[in-house]
Design an enzyme around this catalytic site. Sequence first.
Site, PDB file in Angstrom:
ATOM      1  N   ARG A  88      33.293  -3.988 -22.388  1.00 24.98           N
ATOM      2  CA  ARG A  88      32.960  -4.718 -23.608  1.00 24.98           C
ATOM      3  C   ARG A  88      33.361  -6.175 -23.466  1.00 24.98           C
ATOM      4  O   ARG A  88      34.477  -6.493 -23.064  1.00 24.98           O
ATOM      5  CB  ARG A  88      33.655  -4.127 -24.826  1.00 24.98           C
ATOM      6  CG  ARG A  88      33.302  -4.934 -26.091  1.00 24.98           C
ATOM      7  CD  ARG A  88      33.863  -4.379 -27.351  1.00 24.98           C
ATOM      8  NE  ARG A  88      33.444  -5.187 -28.482  1.00 24.98           N
ATOM      9  CZ  ARG A  88      33.844  -5.004 -29.720  1.00 24.98           C
ATOM     10  NH1 ARG A  88      34.684  -4.026 -30.006  1.00 24.98           N
ATOM     11  NH2 ARG A  88      33.401  -5.782 -30.692  1.00 24.98           N
ATOM     12  N   ARG A  99      27.836  -2.440 -28.395  1.00 22.43           N
ATOM     13  CA  ARG A  99      29.006  -2.491 -27.519  1.00 22.43           C
ATOM     14  C   ARG A  99      29.227  -1.147 -26.830  1.00 22.43           C
ATOM     15  O   ARG A  99      28.965  -0.101 -27.410  1.00 22.43           O
ATOM     16  CB  ARG A  99      30.254  -2.934 -28.289  1.00 22.43           C
ATOM     17  CG  ARG A  99      30.809  -2.020 -29.351  1.00 22.43           C
ATOM     18  CD  ARG A  99      29.983  -1.944 -30.638  1.00 22.43           C
ATOM     19  NE  ARG A  99      29.735  -3.216 -31.271  1.00 22.43           N
ATOM     20  CZ  ARG A  99      30.465  -3.698 -32.273  1.00 22.43           C
ATOM     21  NH1 ARG A  99      31.494  -3.000 -32.715  1.00 22.43           N
ATOM     22  NH2 ARG A  99      30.160  -4.827 -32.848  1.00 22.43           N
ATOM     23  N   ASP A 102      34.239   0.327 -28.874  1.00 25.45           N
ATOM     24  CA  ASP A 102      34.892  -0.409 -29.955  1.00 25.45           C
ATOM     25  C   ASP A 102      36.119   0.397 -30.375  1.00 25.45           C
ATOM     26  O   ASP A 102      36.001   1.576 -30.733  1.00 25.45           O
ATOM     27  CB  ASP A 102      33.922  -0.566 -31.136  1.00 25.45           C
ATOM     28  CG  ASP A 102      34.482  -1.470 -32.218  1.00 25.45           C
ATOM     29  OD1 ASP A 102      35.396  -2.252 -31.919  1.00 25.45           O
ATOM     30  OD2 ASP A 102      34.007  -1.379 -33.365  1.00 25.45           O
ATOM     31  N   ASP A 104      39.561   0.364 -32.821  1.00 26.44           N
ATOM     32  CA  ASP A 104      40.224  -0.295 -33.941  1.00 26.44           C
ATOM     33  C   ASP A 104      41.428   0.503 -34.403  1.00 26.44           C
ATOM     34  O   ASP A 104      41.359   1.744 -34.521  1.00 26.44           O
ATOM     35  CB  ASP A 104      39.262  -0.449 -35.127  1.00 26.44           C
ATOM     36  CG  ASP A 104      38.162  -1.455 -34.859  1.00 26.44           C
ATOM     37  OD1 ASP A 104      38.474  -2.556 -34.382  1.00 26.44           O
ATOM     38  OD2 ASP A 104      36.988  -1.136 -35.130  1.00 26.44           O
TER      39      ASP A 104
END
Length: 379
Positions: A88, A99, A102, A104
């Site tokens: 990424r 992407r 990801d 988080d």
Amino acid sequence: MLLTNSVYIALGSNKGLKFENLQAAVDAIHQRIGSIKRISKVYQTPALGFGDATEVEDFFNACLHVETELRSNKVLSELLKIEKQLGRTRSAKKNYESRTIDLDILFFNDEQITTKLLSVPHPEIENRRFVLQPLFEIAKDYTHPKLELTIETLLKKCEDDSTIEPVNIWLKNPIKNFDFKAYNYIAIEGNIGAGKTSLAHKISQDFNAKLILERFADNAFLPKFYKKPERYAFTLEMSFLADRYQQISDDLSQLDLFKDFMVSDYDVNKSLIFSKVTLPEDEFRLYRKLFYQVYKDITKPDLYVYLYQNTERLQQNIKKRGRKYEKEIKDDYLEKINTGYLDFLKSQSELNVKIIDISDRDFVKNREDYLWILNEILD
């Protein structure tokens, strides 16, 4: 002991081999961040906020619950490294882009964190069904520390009506590669400061083991011995023998139906090893007779792990933990103990022994070293 932090992480991918990207991220989180406790199903979800969604592939999304000894900023740093490692490239553009991965941070303990790089709880959780649905699977009763609502309630109130479908493929938890089923009782041994208690703690947490710890801190003769070894050696060794016998007998006889096996940070044979170093020959012969009368009644470990560290590292570890009564421990005493252990283990025929040299490893601070030790134990 380092404190364990609880972190929830959201994973997403809509580019390339999406499921493989998620699994690679799970593997890297296990390797670099901490122990993965729960993994949700993988859900296929539409790409929201990407303009013309017909030209953008759907996402695969999932959530993890991870226990880690890293702080929140370090977890974020590792996640960004994993994203980069998996291809990424974060862009300065404000619009959404496809992407490969990801990652988080959704929650970190019950903390509310606002920095230039990190906002926890994640500010969009309550608006994203593709996050709430997998999170509901693994933490439906978790209460959002800012909104003070459970994940279950947030999912019910969520106004995002996008279609979310489970994918019939499951992500694998890498911790399952470590199989302790062959053992009912593992003893972790080592010299003073070798890290046996730390390792026993970590194994018990990660693999649902009953933890048995030596109660050395309660021994009133230990500080006296370090000041006047000739005066208190026999008294100390006898008190240790009695206490170890009582404790190990009690703990091993008390079955815990909710634990898979037992792990201890000592084996009763250490009484014989230490006494040979600390006692004069005539006292040691007497002590040995008493020891074998006790030893024959004690359950032996299925696996005896000896953590070897050189004297320099042992002294560094002893200094770090800062016990006043250990300040007087000399190098030659530690070297005699190491020699005593190794001589004892070389002569063993009834114990299943594994000697692991960790002089160049720091499994407390470095998770990769910890995983290396697990591989050595189970190899």
